[in-house]
Enzyme design. Structure first.
Site, PDB file in Angstrom:
ATOM      1  CG  ASN A  13      -1.781   1.227   1.323  1.00 12.13           C
ATOM      2  OD1 ASN A  13      -1.918   1.987   0.355  1.00 12.13           O
ATOM      3  ND2 ASN A  13      -2.372   1.456   2.481  1.00 12.13           N
ATOM      4  CE  LYS A  15      -0.244   3.355   4.881  1.00 11.54           C
ATOM      5  NZ  LYS A  15      -0.059   3.557   6.339  1.00 11.54           N
ATOM      6  CG  HIS A  91      -5.763   1.547   5.340  1.00 13.12           C
ATOM      7  ND1 HIS A  91      -5.330   2.531   6.192  1.00 13.12           N
ATOM      8  CD2 HIS A  91      -4.696   0.730   5.121  1.00 13.12           C
ATOM      9  CE1 HIS A  91      -4.065   2.329   6.479  1.00 13.12           C
ATOM     10  NE2 HIS A  91      -3.649   1.242   5.850  1.00 13.12           N
ATOM     11  CD  GLU A  93      -3.152   5.603   6.567  1.00 12.50           C
ATOM     12  OE1 GLU A  93      -3.315   5.739   5.333  1.00 12.50           O
ATOM     13  OE2 GLU A  93      -2.065   5.280   7.081  1.00 12.50           O
ATOM     14  CD  GLU A 163      -5.548  -1.324   8.604  1.00  8.97           C
ATOM     15  OE1 GLU A 163      -4.505  -0.966   8.055  1.00  8.97           O
ATOM     16  OE2 GLU A 163      -6.601  -0.675   8.562  1.00  8.97           O
ATOM     17  N   GLY A 169       2.583   2.841  11.164  1.00  4.94           N
ATOM     18  CA  GLY A 169       3.347   4.069  11.028  1.00  4.94           C
ATOM     19  C   GLY A 169       3.923   4.588  12.331  1.00  4.94           C
ATOM     20  CB  SER A 208       4.998  -1.403  11.658  1.00  7.69           C
ATOM     21  OG  SER A 208       4.374  -0.150  11.821  1.00  7.69           O
ATOM     22  N   GLY A 229       3.040  -1.200   4.304  1.00  7.73           N
ATOM     23  CA  GLY A 229       2.986   0.237   4.101  1.00  7.73           C
ATOM     24  C   GLY A 229       4.325   0.793   3.661  1.00  7.73           C
TER      25      GLY A 229
END
Length: 246
Positions: A13, A15, A91, A93, A163, A169, A208, A229
Site C-alpha cells: 500500500n 498510500k 483501511h 486511515e 491491522e 506508522g 509495520s 505500508g
C-alpha cells in the site's frame, strides 16, 4: 486447509506516495514469484502505468457508487479498466481520517465483489481498545457489519487484513503471538459463516511489517502474508518481504 495450503499473499500500500520513477523501478525490478500472490496498490493516477508489470495491481479505495455527482471519487468500473484486480477497503486511515463507518465499508465490499474485484478488507483496533481488553468485540463488530450487508459469500471472495491501528506508522509492531491470536479469532468468526471458505481465506497482517520482522510474523499458522505500508516503497525491502512469505 492448513497454512501451508494457502498461497501467501503480499500487498503493498503506497498510500499517498509515488512517482513515475518509482513506478518504473517496481515495474522493472520486482519480479513475479510463483509461490506468492503479489499486489501493488499505488495512488489511482499511477494504476494504468503498471499495465506491463509482472504482478497484480489494486486500488487503495473506491466509491460505493457506480457513477454520478461524486466529485473526487473513483468508481469500480474505472479501477477495473485501469487493470485492477483488487481494492483495499476499510483501511484504518479511511475509517479514522475520512469517517468511513463499518456500514460504509460493508457496502463498498458488497459493490466490489459484485463488480468482480477482490476486496482486501482491513479491520483492526486502536490503542485504547487494545488497552481496554475489547479487541475481539471491536474486530467482531467490523466483521459482522460486512456479513450483515454481504452474507456469508463474502468470505470466499475476499482477502482480510488485520491491522492494529496502534502499530501503523508508529514503529510499533504487535508481537507475532499477539497477531496470531487475533488472526485465529478472525478465522474462527469467519468459520461461523462458512467453514470451508474460512479455512482457505488469506488473512494478512498489516502493522509495520518490514524486511526484518516479516519472516517471524509469517511463520505463524494463521498469518498468510502482509499488507505492507512504508516498506512497500523500496523494491529491495518489498522483495525481501515477499521472499519471507514464500
Amino acid at each position: 486447509m492448513t497454512s501451508s495450503q494457502r498461497k501467501p499473499f503480499v500487498a503493498g500500500n503506497w498510500k499517498m506516495n509515488g512517482s513515475d520513477e518509482l513506478v518504473e523501478a517496481f515495474s522493472s525490478k520486482l519480479a513475479s514469484n510463483q509461490a506468492v500472490d503479489i499486489v501493488i496498490c499505488p495512488p489511482a493516477v499511477y494504476l494504468s502505468k503498471f499495465s506491463q508489470a509482472a504482478f497484480a495491481i489494486g486500488a487503495q479505495n473506491v466509491s460505493e457508487f457506480a457513477s454520478g455527482a461524486h466529485t473526487g471519487e473513483v468508481s469500480l468500473s474505472m479501477i477495473a479498466e485501469a487493470g485492477c484486480k483488487y481494492v483495499i477497503l476499510g483501511h484504518s486511515e479511511r475509517r479514522e481520517a475520512y469517517y468511513e463507518s463499518n456500514e460504509v465499508v460493508a457496502r463498498k465490499v458488497k459493490a466490489a465483489i459484485a463488480a468482480g474485484l477482490t476486496p482486501i478488507l482491513c479491520i483492526g483496533e486502536p490503542l485504547e481498545v487494545r488497552e481496554s481488553g475489547q479487541v475481539f468485540d471491536f474486530v467482531k463488530a467490523q466483521l459482522d457489519a460486512v456479513a450483515h450487508e454481504c452474507g456469508a459469500h463474502y468470505v470466499k471472495n475476499s482477502v482480510i487484513a488485520y491491522e492494529p491501528i496502534w502499530a501503523i506508522g508508529t514503529g510499533k509492531t504487535a508481537s507475532p503471538e499477539q497477531a496470531q491470536e487475533v488472526h485465529a479469532f478472525i478465522r474462527k468468526e469467519l468459520a461461523a459463516l462458512d467453514v470451508s471458505a474460512a479455512a482457505s481465506v488469506r488473512i494478512l497482517y498489516g502493522g509495520s511489517v518490514n524486511a526484518a520482522n516479516a519472516k517471524e510474523l509469517f511463520a505463524k499458522i494463521d498469518i498468510d502474508g502482509g499488507l505492507i505500508g512504508g516498506a512497500s516503497l523500496k523494491v529491495e525491502d518489498f522483495t525481501t518481504i515477499c521472499q519471507a512469505a514464500s
